[in-house]
Design an enzyme around this catalytic site. Structure first.
Site, PDB file in Angstrom:
ATOM      1  N   HIS A 143    -106.621 -41.842-112.172  1.00 21.37           N
ATOM      2  CA  HIS A 143    -107.634 -40.798-112.313  1.00 21.37           C
ATOM      3  C   HIS A 143    -106.965 -39.484-112.703  1.00 21.37           C
ATOM      4  CE1 HIS A 143    -110.902 -38.104-110.398  1.00 21.37           C
ATOM      5  NE2 HIS A 143    -111.221 -38.409-111.645  1.00 21.37           N
ATOM      6  N   GLU A 155    -104.365 -39.397-109.731  1.00 22.59           N
ATOM      7  CA  GLU A 155    -104.594 -40.183-108.515  1.00 22.59           C
ATOM      8  C   GLU A 155    -104.476 -41.659-108.885  1.00 22.59           C
ATOM      9  OE1 GLU A 155    -107.744 -37.953-105.644  1.00 22.59           O
ATOM     10  OE2 GLU A 155    -108.560 -38.562-107.568  1.00 22.59           O
ATOM     11  N   ASN A 193    -112.037 -35.697-105.218  1.00 21.49           N
ATOM     12  CA  ASN A 193    -113.491 -35.515-105.277  1.00 21.49           C
ATOM     13  C   ASN A 193    -114.139 -35.581-103.896  1.00 21.49           C
ATOM     14  OD1 ASN A 193    -113.790 -34.946-107.957  1.00 21.49           O
ATOM     15  ND2 ASN A 193    -114.019 -37.074-108.576  1.00 21.49           N
TER      16      ASN A 193
HETATM   17  N1  CAA Z   1    -101.099 -28.868-123.920  1.00 17.62           N
HETATM   18  C1  CAA Z   1    -100.245 -28.270-123.045  1.00 17.62           C
HETATM   19  N2  CAA Z   1    -100.515 -27.129-122.405  1.00 17.62           N
HETATM   20  C2  CAA Z   1    -101.685 -26.545-122.657  1.00 17.62           C
HETATM   21  C3  CAA Z   1    -102.629 -27.083-123.563  1.00 17.62           C
HETATM   22  C4  CAA Z   1    -102.290 -28.309-124.198  1.00 17.62           C
HETATM   23  N3  CAA Z   1    -103.114 -28.905-125.037  1.00 17.62           N
HETATM   24  N4  CAA Z   1    -103.704 -26.278-123.599  1.00 17.62           N
HETATM   25  C5  CAA Z   1    -103.457 -25.260-122.751  1.00 17.62           C
HETATM   26  N5  CAA Z   1    -102.226 -25.412-122.186  1.00 17.62           N
HETATM   27  C6  CAA Z   1    -101.575 -24.546-121.195  1.00 17.62           C
HETATM   28  C7  CAA Z   1    -101.460 -23.126-121.652  1.00 17.62           C
HETATM   29  O1  CAA Z   1    -100.312 -22.970-122.416  1.00 17.62           O
HETATM   30  C8  CAA Z   1    -101.370 -22.390-120.346  1.00 17.62           C
HETATM   31  O2  CAA Z   1    -100.030 -22.512-119.848  1.00 17.62           O
HETATM   32  P1  CAA Z   1     -99.257 -21.246-119.213  1.00 17.62           P
HETATM   33  O3  CAA Z   1    -100.050 -20.889-117.973  1.00 17.62           O
HETATM   34  O4  CAA Z   1     -97.895 -21.794-118.936  1.00 17.62           O
HETATM   35  O5  CAA Z   1     -99.320 -20.213-120.273  1.00 17.62           O
HETATM   36  C9  CAA Z   1    -102.262 -23.195-119.403  1.00 17.62           C
HETATM   37  O6  CAA Z   1    -102.359 -24.475-120.015  1.00 17.62           O
HETATM   38  C10 CAA Z   1    -103.653 -22.616-119.233  1.00 17.62           C
HETATM   39  O7  CAA Z   1    -104.283 -22.561-120.527  1.00 17.62           O
HETATM   40  P2  CAA Z   1    -105.194 -21.380-121.025  1.00 17.62           P
HETATM   41  O8  CAA Z   1    -104.440 -20.089-120.918  1.00 17.62           O
HETATM   42  O9  CAA Z   1    -105.717 -21.774-122.338  1.00 17.62           O
HETATM   43  O10 CAA Z   1    -106.405 -21.375-120.047  1.00 17.62           O
HETATM   44  P3  CAA Z   1    -106.687 -20.522-118.744  1.00 17.62           P
HETATM   45  O11 CAA Z   1    -105.504 -19.780-118.274  1.00 17.62           O
HETATM   46  O12 CAA Z   1    -107.942 -19.811-119.028  1.00 17.62           O
HETATM   47  O13 CAA Z   1    -106.935 -21.707-117.676  1.00 17.62           O
HETATM   48  C11 CAA Z   1    -107.835 -23.720-116.871  1.00 17.62           C
HETATM   49  C12 CAA Z   1    -107.952 -22.622-117.908  1.00 17.62           C
HETATM   50  C13 CAA Z   1    -106.572 -24.532-117.084  1.00 17.62           C
HETATM   51  C14 CAA Z   1    -109.052 -24.626-117.064  1.00 17.62           C
HETATM   52  C15 CAA Z   1    -107.782 -23.084-115.443  1.00 17.62           C
HETATM   53  O14 CAA Z   1    -108.836 -22.188-115.277  1.00 17.62           O
HETATM   54  C16 CAA Z   1    -107.850 -24.121-114.356  1.00 17.62           C
HETATM   55  O15 CAA Z   1    -106.835 -24.720-113.992  1.00 17.62           O
HETATM   56  N6  CAA Z   1    -109.063 -24.345-113.803  1.00 17.62           N
HETATM   57  C17 CAA Z   1    -109.289 -25.344-112.770  1.00 17.62           C
HETATM   58  C18 CAA Z   1    -109.393 -26.705-113.422  1.00 17.62           C
HETATM   59  C19 CAA Z   1    -109.665 -27.791-112.432  1.00 17.62           C
HETATM   60  O16 CAA Z   1    -109.776 -27.582-111.230  1.00 17.62           O
HETATM   61  N7  CAA Z   1    -109.774 -29.013-112.952  1.00 17.62           N
HETATM   62  C20 CAA Z   1    -110.098 -30.167-112.152  1.00 17.62           C
HETATM   63  C21 CAA Z   1    -111.541 -30.517-112.382  1.00 17.62           C
HETATM   64  S1  CAA Z   1    -112.040 -31.843-111.354  1.00 17.62           S
HETATM   65  C22 CAA Z   1    -111.745 -33.222-112.239  1.00 17.62           C
HETATM   66  O17 CAA Z   1    -111.322 -33.208-113.367  1.00 17.62           O
HETATM   67  C23 CAA Z   1    -111.985 -34.504-111.518  1.00 17.62           C
HETATM   68  C24 CAA Z   1    -113.323 -35.112-111.564  1.00 17.62           C
HETATM   69  O18 CAA Z   1    -113.387 -36.351-111.466  1.00 17.62           O
HETATM   70  C25 CAA Z   1    -114.570 -34.328-111.569  1.00 17.62           C
END
Ligand code: CAA
Length: 287
Positions: A143, A155, A193
């Site tokens: 996951h 996961e 989750n």
């Molecule tokens: N490849 C590698 N790195 C990448 C990338 C890619 N394609 N796209 C972006 N990045 C990197 C960026 O370089 C940046 O790295 P640094 O911090 O080292 O500079 C980092 O990722 C963050 O990117 P952004 O600056 O574009 O975005 P942001 O700072 O606005 O963050 C976010 C956006 C990552 C979404 C952040 O807000 C975050 O972590 N939010 C929480 C996300 C979360 O909790 N996800 C889990 C959801 S639950 C789930 O998925 C499970 C389910 O079953 C429901």
């Protein structure tokens, strides 16, 4: 088979999660074939990977030459038969048990008998997918989290049929993708989750009751707990339909009211306010 011998990966489904999985596998140097239902969806999947890898270049994570090499390792197809030589296949198709069971039945037919079959499901019991194959010991849950290239966790889900060897392969494969793995039993919600959904539901109820504004709820968690985003912003990222689906599955499994989707979530899904992907959820987005 050992994880370090894996060179050929298959991914079923190339939406938000599938395209991220395709990207991280290609970034780790593996050859990736992804399968989508139609040529149009193959093109959409490829466009998602192109846009995300471009973001990786813009943020200085990889060079343009590395991006091109990555894209060169990725091929889209419309038939599961194209996965015949894959050593591991990760399924990230629609979160529908019937669809996934059919995918696993076909994968069992087309892939070599020693290939490992993984599912990115967040809600369907892995044993249900394992049991339609003749290799239930080689089926596990992997996951990933959204956005896959950024989030560091996988996961691993061990069904009662999954062998120790398969779990170990999943763990070592995760390391090759640059991810940290944790292991969970095959119960709805796994670790993340199970903790996340009651929290998100609580934020929706707070908003619904007029307890605080959307901005204040999100700011409180962002600054008060140092989360990268607040719960309503996170719901918009995950997709309200996905969040509701997971909440329903958890409620079905445990019958605990804290998992049940609040009325506002259901109304918003009915209205098509699904979050970022439709341009409107708790917030508005430019599409
Ligand atoms: N490849 C590698 N790195 C990448 C990338 C890619 N394609 N796209 C972006 N990045 C990197 C960026 O370089 C940046 O790295 P640094 O911090 O080292 O500079 C980092 O990722 C963050 O990117 P952004 O600056 O574009 O975005 P942001 O700072 O606005 O963050 C976010 C956006 C990552 C979404 C952040 O807000 C975050 O972590 N939010 C929480 C996300 C979360 O909790 N996800 C889990 C959801 S639950 C789930 O998925 C499970 C389910 O079953 C429901």
């Amino acid at each position: 088979m050992k994880a370090e011998e894996i060179e050929r990966v298959g991914v079923v489904g190339c939406g938000v999660m599938g395209s991220g999985i395709v990207e991280v596998c290609a970034r780790a140097g593996m050859d990736v074939v992804f399968v989508e239902a139609t040529q149009g969806l193959v093109e959409r999947g490829r466009a998602l990977v192109e846009a995300s890898t471009l973001r990786a270049v813009e943020r200085g994570k990889i060079s343009e030459a590395e991006r091109q090499a990555e894209l060169g390792r990725i091929r889209g197809a419309t038939s599961l038969d194209e996965l015949a030589d894959r050593q591991i296949v990760i399924e990230a198709a629609t979160e529908d048990a019937g669809t996934k069971r059919e995918v696993f039945r076909r994968l069992d037919e087309v892939t070599p008998p020693d290939s490992v079959l993984a599912s990115n499901t967040s809600s369907i019991p892995i044993v249900e997918l394992a049991s339609v194959t003749k290799r239930p010991d080689k089926v596990l849950g992997m996951h990933f989290f959204n956005p896959v290239p950024v989030m560091g966790l996988i996961e691993l889900v061990r069904a009662i049929t999954t062998s120790e060897e398969t779990v170990e392969l999943g763990r070592a494969f995760g390391v090759r993708l640059g991810k940290t793995t944790v292991e969970s039993r095959d119960r709805a919600g796994f670790i993340v989750n199970l903790l996340l959904i009651p929290y998100l539901n609580g934020a929706i109820r707070m908003l619904e009751e007029g307890f605080a504004t959307r901005e204040d709820i999100d700011t409180a968690i962002h600054l008060g707990l140092a989360h990268p985003m607040g719960p309503l912003q996170l719901l918009d990222l995950i997709g309200l339909d996905t969040a509701m689906h997971v909440a329903n599955v958890l409620y079905e499994e445990f019958k605990e009211p804290l998992f049940a989707p609040p009325p506002l979530l259901k109304r918003m899904v009915t209205a098509g306010r699904l979050g970022r992907k439709t341009g409107r959820g708790f917030y508005e987005y430019e599409t």
